[in-house]
Design a protein around this motif. Structure first.
Motif, PDB file in Angstrom:
ATOM      1  N   VAL A  34       0.835  -1.205   0.000  1.00 53.76           N
ATOM      2  CA  VAL A  34       0.000   0.000   0.000  1.00 53.76           C
ATOM      3  C   VAL A  34       0.863   1.247   0.000  1.00 53.76           C
ATOM      4  O   VAL A  34       0.599   2.228  -0.718  1.00 53.76           O
ATOM      5  N   VAL A  35       1.911   1.209   0.843  1.00 52.50           N
ATOM      6  CA  VAL A  35       2.756   2.383   0.964  1.00 52.50           C
ATOM      7  C   VAL A  35       3.539   2.634  -0.314  1.00 52.50           C
ATOM      8  O   VAL A  35       3.643   3.768  -0.798  1.00 52.50           O
ATOM      9  N   LYS A  67      -3.240   7.849  -0.445  1.00 50.03           N
ATOM     10  CA  LYS A  67      -2.997   7.443   0.928  1.00 50.03           C
ATOM     11  C   LYS A  67      -4.305   6.891   1.474  1.00 50.03           C
ATOM     12  O   LYS A  67      -5.263   7.628   1.706  1.00 50.03           O
ATOM     13  N   LEU A  68      -4.363   5.542   1.647  1.00 55.59           N
ATOM     14  CA  LEU A  68      -5.599   4.896   2.068  1.00 55.59           C
ATOM     15  C   LEU A  68      -5.886   5.153   3.538  1.00 55.59           C
ATOM     16  O   LEU A  68      -4.975   5.375   4.337  1.00 55.59           O
ATOM     17  N   GLY A  69      -7.148   5.073   3.901  1.00 55.53           N
ATOM     18  CA  GLY A  69      -7.586   5.240   5.271  1.00 55.53           C
ATOM     19  C   GLY A  69      -9.094   5.435   5.295  1.00 55.53           C
ATOM     20  O   GLY A  69      -9.774   5.387   4.259  1.00 55.53           O
ATOM     21  N   PHE A  75      -3.742  12.378  -4.298  1.00 52.90           N
ATOM     22  CA  PHE A  75      -2.872  13.433  -4.791  1.00 52.90           C
ATOM     23  C   PHE A  75      -2.796  13.325  -6.305  1.00 52.90           C
ATOM     24  O   PHE A  75      -2.436  12.265  -6.838  1.00 52.90           O
ATOM     25  N   ALA A  76      -3.172  14.405  -6.972  1.00 52.90           N
ATOM     26  CA  ALA A  76      -3.163  14.402  -8.438  1.00 52.90           C
ATOM     27  C   ALA A  76      -2.295  15.545  -8.932  1.00 52.90           C
ATOM     28  O   ALA A  76      -2.522  16.704  -8.560  1.00 52.90           O
ATOM     29  N   GLU A 101      -9.455  14.869  -0.154  1.00 54.24           N
ATOM     30  CA  GLU A 101      -9.791  13.912   0.896  1.00 54.24           C
ATOM     31  C   GLU A 101     -11.180  13.341   0.617  1.00 54.24           C
ATOM     32  O   GLU A 101     -12.132  14.097   0.382  1.00 54.24           O
ATOM     33  N   ILE A 102     -11.282  11.983   0.659  1.00 51.28           N
ATOM     34  CA  ILE A 102     -12.546  11.305   0.350  1.00 51.28           C
ATOM     35  C   ILE A 102     -12.890  10.369   1.502  1.00 51.28           C
ATOM     36  O   ILE A 102     -12.065   9.544   1.914  1.00 51.28           O
ATOM     37  N   LYS A 103     -14.114  10.524   2.029  1.00 52.00           N
ATOM     38  CA  LYS A 103     -14.572   9.594   3.059  1.00 52.00           C
ATOM     39  C   LYS A 103     -14.934   8.259   2.405  1.00 52.00           C
ATOM     40  O   LYS A 103     -15.723   8.221   1.453  1.00 52.00           O
ATOM     41  N   PHE A 104     -14.370   7.152   2.945  1.00 55.12           N
ATOM     42  CA  PHE A 104     -14.487   5.852   2.296  1.00 55.12           C
ATOM     43  C   PHE A 104     -15.893   5.257   2.413  1.00 55.12           C
ATOM     44  O   PHE A 104     -16.479   4.832   1.411  1.00 55.12           O
TER      45      PHE A 104
END
Length: 679
Positions: A34-35, A67-69, A75-76, A101-104
């Motif tokens: 993931v990282v 960056k998952l979470g 980042f684009a 930032e996107i709420k999953f």
């Protein structure tokens, strides 16, 4: 046997240790994946997926990182999101770089919630169509508000925003920049609370629009839980200018607004076009106060300002939470200039507020100004009653003093303005008039075709000497008048309403004094006039006066006209046309005393409201005058005999005459007129 028994637990523990180690290695590998996952490999598939789902081109042009979470950060490097093909601008947003930032979990339910968007050098193209389609809806159906993303906060450095809304008459281009973001800028850096400056130009409600100011670098668009950010603005739209400084918690809905403001313009009525708030037509105004907003409720407190030459203070609340907006509050004026009420009641004014008689056209408005029809006294300017249908109102207004009433005896105003479902009522209405009061109600039904206007008013203890302040002959008069008006008419101007009105009018005056010069003129008593002009005006005791009229379609027909003094009884009859503004009355004086040089002829009151004329009845006067000439031919001294009046007039019962003549009960006597009559 013993060794095998002890070996089994050891194998069990070793097995689970190996499984745990394997899981740990897998998770570590997954974490490392993931990282260090090359998310940019997914840039092409992601571009295609978003383009297919939205029905328009989406592209991250250079690099993608994630960056998952629970709240995923995207980042684009270089981003382009096209507008629908019906939009004017090619892109909804185009930026050098973006952090989103996107709420999953909401995303799994098809809801896009974005706590934060950071953009570098963005260009926005926002457009909304009259049918509800909007460029910022992310689904294929751009009229579906459910596909509009929820954006809590926006951070930008430098760029432009174009906003087009045909239904609002809006086409605005805004340029903005963080202090120091523009290398070519010569402005000194400002790293304070308001580092973001902006300038806007274009049209709003089809009026020329301009704005500039400063704000914080983090713009809260929907998250009202966050700390409000500061904002400063100087704006102009058409003939209206605004300066404000304060804070705001939600820019999209203008929620959690808390600011001091300074508002100026040519007329408060312009705010109906700009903001949808129904306010009366006024002269030039300048108002300041404190503005706050919570939800759909606007609160304007600490109002201080001027409308023309009048002061204004108070508080207003504008509540849009119901299906029909409600304006409520209290306004007061210590000194109200009557000319400032001119536009409200249909008296035309020019841009400076002065009365005008010619047709003019404002440079910032396509509508011609209202003008008074030549020769008319009653205001003919048309009033916009359609606006009464757009909101409700519950406002108390009080003017402690009315100045510059232009010959009208209006002294103060106190009324409750109620507007509900297109019906406007001034109830109670309490006007200070000529040292007394005019109380009652006025009702306007904007849904009637044509508009219906009703007035029920009681006149109480009006002082005769102050009722006609411009007529010199009345200044020495004493006495108090009481009356009642009950009329209903139709139309969109005072002239049309009165010209079509029907109902009743009645007037009663008790004991008092009236100017002898005025009375002797009405009685054509030449000898008395000469006496008073030489020796000064002495008042004549007035026993009573009464008048009653039936009104039908603007034509006032007398039921009784009576005036009784110690010297003369005057009876009268005739008609007054409110539609044509003409007079046709005949007054019959019957002197009680013997008088030399009295021709005792009826007095005809004719002409128009603008040019009234009072002349003796020529036929009656000719008979008496001809006899005088005949006697004069024989002996000049005998000519005076024809003018000697024997005085057959008797005292009149004014209240009895009015009671018999009027279809409504006589107005109350002055002594009893101490409290408002409830209707």
């Amino acid at each position: 046997m013993s060794n095998s028994t002890h070996a089994a637990p050891r194998l069990y523990h070793v097995l689970w240790a190996r499984i745990a180690a394997g899981v740990a290695v897998f998770l570590l590998a997954l974490l490392l994946l993931v990282v260090f996952f090359p998310w940019d490999w997914l840039r092409g598939p992601l571009n295609r997926y978003v383009s297919e789902q939205s029905g328009r081109k989406f592209e991250i042009t250079r690099k993608l990182d994630v960056k998952l979470g629970r709240t995923t950060r995207v980042f684009a490097d270089g981003i382009e999101f096209a507008n629908p093909d019906w939009a004017r601008d090619p892109y909804l947003v185009k930026a050098e770089s973006a952090e989103i930032e996107i709420k999953f979990w909401p995303l799994l339910r098809g809801r896009v919630e974005l706590p934060l968007i950071k953009l570098q050098r963005p260009v926005f193209g926002l457009q909304i169509q009259p049918d509800g389609r909007r460029t910022w809806a992310l689904g294929k159906d751009t009229a579906d508000t459910g596909t509009v993303p929820v954006i809590d906060a926006l951070v930008v450095d430098q760029g432009t925003l174009n906003y087009l809304a045909e239904a609002q008459g809006a086409d605005i281009k805004t340029e903005f920049a963080i202090a120091g973001a523009d290398p070519s800028s010569t402005a000194a850096p400002n790293q304070g609370a308001t580092p973001l400056s902006y300038k806007a130009r274009g049209t709003w409600k089809k009026e020329a629009f301009a704005a500039e100011g400063r704000t914080g670098n983090v713009l809260q668009l929907s998250d009202t839980k966050s700390q409000p950010f500061p904002i400063e603005i100087k704006a102009s739209a058409g003939r209206t200018t605004l300066q404000a400084k304060g804070s705001i918690g939600n820019l999209a809905a203008l929620d959690n607004l808390d600011a001091n403001f300074d508002l100026k313009g040519q007329t408060l009525a312009d705010l109906y076009k700009l903001l949808g708030v129904v306010l009366p037509d006024t002269r030039v105004y300048a108002v300041r106060g404190h503005l706050s907003k919570q939800g759909r409720v606007w609160n304007v407190s600490g109002i201080q300002g001027r409308l023309g030459q009048s002061d204004l203070a108070g508080q207003l609340v504008y509540d849009k939470s119901a299906s029909v907006a409600l304006l409520s509050g209290k306004l007061a004026s210590k000194s109200l200039d009557f000319e400032d009420l001119g536009p409200l009641v249909g008296v035309p004014t020019d841009a400076s507020g002065k009365t005008t008689k010619t047709v003019t056209k404002s440079a910032s408005s396509s509508a011609p100004k209202q003008v008074q029809v030549a020769g008319k006294v009653l205001p003919t300017a048309e009033l916009d009653f359609e606006r009464l249908k757009t909101m409700n109102a519950d406002v108390w207004f009080k003017a402690a003093e009315v100045k510059n009433a232009k010959g009208l005896p209006l002294e103060r105003v106190d009324t409750h303005i109620k507007l509900n479902d297109g019906v406007l009522q001034l109830d109670p209405l309490d006007l200070g008039v000529a040292g007394g009061k005019l109380v009652g109600l006025i009702r306007i039904d904007a849904y009637a075709k044509p508009v219906k206007v009703q007035a029920r008013l009681d006149a109480r203890t009006l002082q005769l000497a102050r009722l006609f302040p411009r007529i010199e002959a009345t200044k020495g008069s004493l006495g108090r008048l009481n009356g009642r008006i009950d009329l209903a008419g139709n139309g969109n101007s005072i002239s049309k309403v009165l010209g079509s009105s029907s109902g009743t009018m009645a007037l009663l005056m008790g004991k008092g004094e009236i100017s002898a010069v005025l009375m002797e003129f009405m009685g054509l008593d030449g000898g008395e006039i000469i006496q008073f002009f030489m020796a000064g005006d002495k008042n004549i005791t007035l026993r009573c006066a009464a008048a009653a009229f039936d009104v039908k379609q603007g034509l006032m027909s007398s039921r009784a006209i009576l005036l009784d003094t110690t010297d003369t009884v005057i009876h009268g009859n005739g008609q007054i046309s409110l539609a044509e503004e003409t007079l046709n009355l005949v007054l019959y004086p019957e002197p009680k005393d013997k008088s030399i040089l009295s021709l005792r002829s009826p007095l005809r009151v004719t002409g128009t409201f603008a040019r009234p004329a009072a002349t003796p009845d020529k036929a009656a006067l000719a008979k008496r005058g001809g006899f005088a000439l005949l006697l004069g031919a024989l002996n000049p001294l005998l000519a005076l005999a024809a003018t000697v009046e024997t005085g057959p007039g008797k005292d009149a019962d004014c209240e009895g005459v009015l009671a018999a003549a009027s279809p409504v009960k006589p107005p109350e006597k002055p002594a009893a007129a101490t409290t408002p009559v409830k209707k």
